[in-house]
Design a protein around this motif. Structure first.
Motif, PDB file in Angstrom:
ATOM      1  N   GLU A   1       0.826  -1.207   0.000  1.00  0.00           N
ATOM      2  CA  GLU A   1       0.000   0.000   0.000  1.00  0.00           C
ATOM      3  C   GLU A   1       0.866   1.266   0.000  1.00  0.00           C
ATOM      4  OE1 GLU A   1      -2.382   1.596  -0.976  1.00  0.00           O
ATOM      5  OE2 GLU A   1      -4.053   1.095   0.373  1.00  0.00           O
ATOM      6  N   ALA A   2       0.349   2.323  -0.607  1.00  0.00           N
ATOM      7  CA  ALA A   2       0.999   3.632  -0.527  1.00  0.00           C
ATOM      8  C   ALA A   2       0.909   4.130   0.919  1.00  0.00           C
ATOM      9  CB  ALA A   2       0.315   4.614  -1.469  1.00  0.00           C
ATOM     10  N   PRO A   3       1.902   4.872   1.399  1.00  0.00           N
ATOM     11  CA  PRO A   3       1.930   5.274   2.812  1.00  0.00           C
ATOM     12  C   PRO A   3       0.817   6.250   3.171  1.00  0.00           C
ATOM     13  CG  PRO A   3       3.645   6.408   1.581  1.00  0.00           C
ATOM     14  CD  PRO A   3       3.056   5.394   0.648  1.00  0.00           C
ATOM     15  N   LEU A   4       0.544   6.330   4.483  1.00  0.00           N
ATOM     16  CA  LEU A   4      -0.510   7.208   4.991  1.00  0.00           C
ATOM     17  C   LEU A   4      -0.009   8.014   6.197  1.00  0.00           C
ATOM     18  CD1 LEU A   4      -3.931   5.306   4.939  1.00  0.00           C
ATOM     19  CD2 LEU A   4      -3.421   7.503   3.897  1.00  0.00           C
ATOM     20  N   PRO A   5       1.006   8.855   6.028  1.00  0.00           N
ATOM     21  CA  PRO A   5       1.462   9.664   7.163  1.00  0.00           C
ATOM     22  C   PRO A   5       0.412  10.712   7.528  1.00  0.00           C
ATOM     23  CG  PRO A   5       2.560  10.374   5.157  1.00  0.00           C
ATOM     24  CD  PRO A   5       1.785   9.126   4.809  1.00  0.00           C
TER      25      PRO A   5
ATOM     26  N   TRP B   1      -9.052   9.894   9.787  1.00  0.00           N
ATOM     27  CA  TRP B   1      -7.626  10.160   9.638  1.00  0.00           C
ATOM     28  C   TRP B   1      -7.117   9.614   8.303  1.00  0.00           C
ATOM     29  CZ3 TRP B   1      -5.173  13.818  11.665  1.00  0.00           C
ATOM     30  CH2 TRP B   1      -5.322  14.205  13.000  1.00  0.00           C
ATOM     31  N   GLY B   2      -7.576   8.442   7.919  1.00  0.00           N
ATOM     32  CA  GLY B   2      -7.148   7.870   6.655  1.00  0.00           C
ATOM     33  C   GLY B   2      -7.514   8.759   5.475  1.00  0.00           C
TER      34      GLY B   2
ATOM     35  N   ARG C   1      -4.612  10.684   3.311  1.00  0.00           N
ATOM     36  CA  ARG C   1      -4.493  10.441   1.872  1.00  0.00           C
ATOM     37  C   ARG C   1      -4.641  11.742   1.085  1.00  0.00           C
ATOM     38  NH1 ARG C   1      -1.779   7.118   0.429  1.00  0.00           N
ATOM     39  NH2 ARG C   1      -2.892   5.232   1.067  1.00  0.00           N
ATOM     40  N   PHE C   2      -5.557  12.608   1.513  1.00  0.00           N
ATOM     41  CA  PHE C   2      -5.764  13.898   0.840  1.00  0.00           C
ATOM     42  C   PHE C   2      -4.486  14.728   0.900  1.00  0.00           C
ATOM     43  CE2 PHE C   2      -7.153  18.269   0.428  1.00  0.00           C
ATOM     44  CZ  PHE C   2      -8.161  18.203  -0.527  1.00  0.00           C
ATOM     45  N   TRP C   3      -3.877  14.794   2.092  1.00  0.00           N
ATOM     46  CA  TRP C   3      -2.648  15.591   2.243  1.00  0.00           C
ATOM     47  C   TRP C   3      -1.497  14.957   1.467  1.00  0.00           C
ATOM     48  CZ3 TRP C   3      -6.150  18.307   4.380  1.00  0.00           C
ATOM     49  CH2 TRP C   3      -5.878  19.563   4.936  1.00  0.00           C
ATOM     50  N   TRP C   4      -1.436  13.673   1.422  1.00  0.00           N
ATOM     51  CA  TRP C   4      -0.377  12.984   0.666  1.00  0.00           C
ATOM     52  C   TRP C   4      -0.546  13.211  -0.832  1.00  0.00           C
ATOM     53  CZ3 TRP C   4      -0.660   8.673  -2.727  1.00  0.00           C
ATOM     54  CH2 TRP C   4       0.544   8.030  -2.983  1.00  0.00           C
TER      55      TRP C   4
ATOM     56  N   SER D   1       6.677   9.311  -1.731  1.00  0.00           N
ATOM     57  CA  SER D   1       5.847  10.423  -2.183  1.00  0.00           C
ATOM     58  C   SER D   1       4.838   9.940  -3.210  1.00  0.00           C
ATOM     59  CB  SER D   1       6.720  11.514  -2.801  1.00  0.00           C
ATOM     60  OG  SER D   1       7.303  11.047  -4.010  1.00  0.00           O
ATOM     61  N   ARG D   2       3.898  10.822  -3.542  1.00  0.00           N
ATOM     62  CA  ARG D   2       2.923  10.473  -4.580  1.00  0.00           C
ATOM     63  C   ARG D   2       3.632  10.191  -5.899  1.00  0.00           C
ATOM     64  NH1 ARG D   2      -1.773  14.418  -7.270  1.00  0.00           N
ATOM     65  NH2 ARG D   2      -2.047  13.142  -9.141  1.00  0.00           N
ATOM     66  N   ALA D   3       4.608  11.036  -6.267  1.00  0.00           N
ATOM     67  CA  ALA D   3       5.318  10.845  -7.531  1.00  0.00           C
ATOM     68  C   ALA D   3       6.034   9.499  -7.555  1.00  0.00           C
ATOM     69  CB  ALA D   3       6.312  11.980  -7.754  1.00  0.00           C
ATOM     70  N   GLN D   4       6.648   9.135  -6.445  1.00  0.00           N
ATOM     71  CA  GLN D   4       7.335   7.847  -6.380  1.00  0.00           C
ATOM     72  C   GLN D   4       6.338   6.691  -6.460  1.00  0.00           C
ATOM     73  OE1 GLN D   4       9.273   8.711  -2.645  1.00  0.00           O
ATOM     74  NE2 GLN D   4      11.271   9.024  -3.630  1.00  0.00           N
TER      75      GLN D   4
END
Length: 210
Positions: free
Chosen positions: A107-111, A126-127, A131-134, A145-148
């Protein structure tokens, strides 16, 4: 039963398969994890909760949908991410069939966003905001990152397409959001979404060449 890493699976066209229509690619989300969502906490605590979520397995007592088990029976290749919840899901649907695992599909990260500690929400909310901020503000806190992640999704799509080239069906058992990113990459490469069950646990998205 987990088998070899997917990066060792051959994507070379088999002899005599020239002109064969590529097989369908199905992306399945894992089953429901055991970690409870009935809690409210602040951003740092959510970060700790997500770390436990990433390590945990499935809630006991679940039964995979018959349709997903049928897809696994048809698939010549079944792949899971290396997360425990993905492997346990693949084990449940593969019914003894060997499957590959590969960290390419995690999964893509969720900091969590850097919000004040007094803000408390459920894991679901929070999820959403993490995800919105990421996605829109590139908040990755030193993680992917999103690009990665978009590059990784393209690599995943290319691998799945390669595995389906000789006409065999491919089933990936992985994660909700990153599956969506892979689906977008598959569509950019000309595949058509022919089934979409949404984002719930055990649900699938299916892609085929027109």
């Amino acid at each position: 039963m987990a088998d070899e890493s997917a990066d060792r699976l051959s994507t070379t066209e088999a002899p005599g398969t020239a002109g064969v229509r590529p097989g369908a690619i199905t992306l399945a989300r894992h089953g429901e994890p055991a970690l409870s969502r009935k809690i409210r906490f602040n951003a740092p605590a959510y970060g700790d909760w997500w770390a436990r979520y990433e390590e945990g397995g499935l809630l006991p007592g679940q039964t995979p949908p018959n349709s997903l088990k049928a897809t696994a029976r048809r698939a010549a290749v079944v792949i899971a991410s290396t997360r425990r919840r993905s492997i346990e899901t693949a084990t449940a649907v593969a019914d003894g069939k060997a499957f590959a695992t590969d960290p390419l599909f995690i999964e893509a990260p969720l900091p969590p966003p850097p919000w004040p500690r007094w803000i408390k929400m459920s894991p679901k909310h929070w999820g959403f905001f993490a995800r919105f901020w990421w996605w829109f503000f590139d908040h990755h806190a030193g993680q992917e990152s999103r690009a990665q992640a978009e590059i990784r999704a393209d690599q995943a799509a290319d691998l799945l397409i390669g595995l389906s080239q000789n006409g065999q069906e491919v089933l990936l058992v992985a994660h909700g959001f990153f599956n969506t990113m892979i689906g977008l990459s598959l569509q950019k490469r000309g595949l058509k979404k022919t089934q979409d069950q949404g984002f719930k646990y055990w649900c699938v998205k299916r892609f085929e060449r027109p």
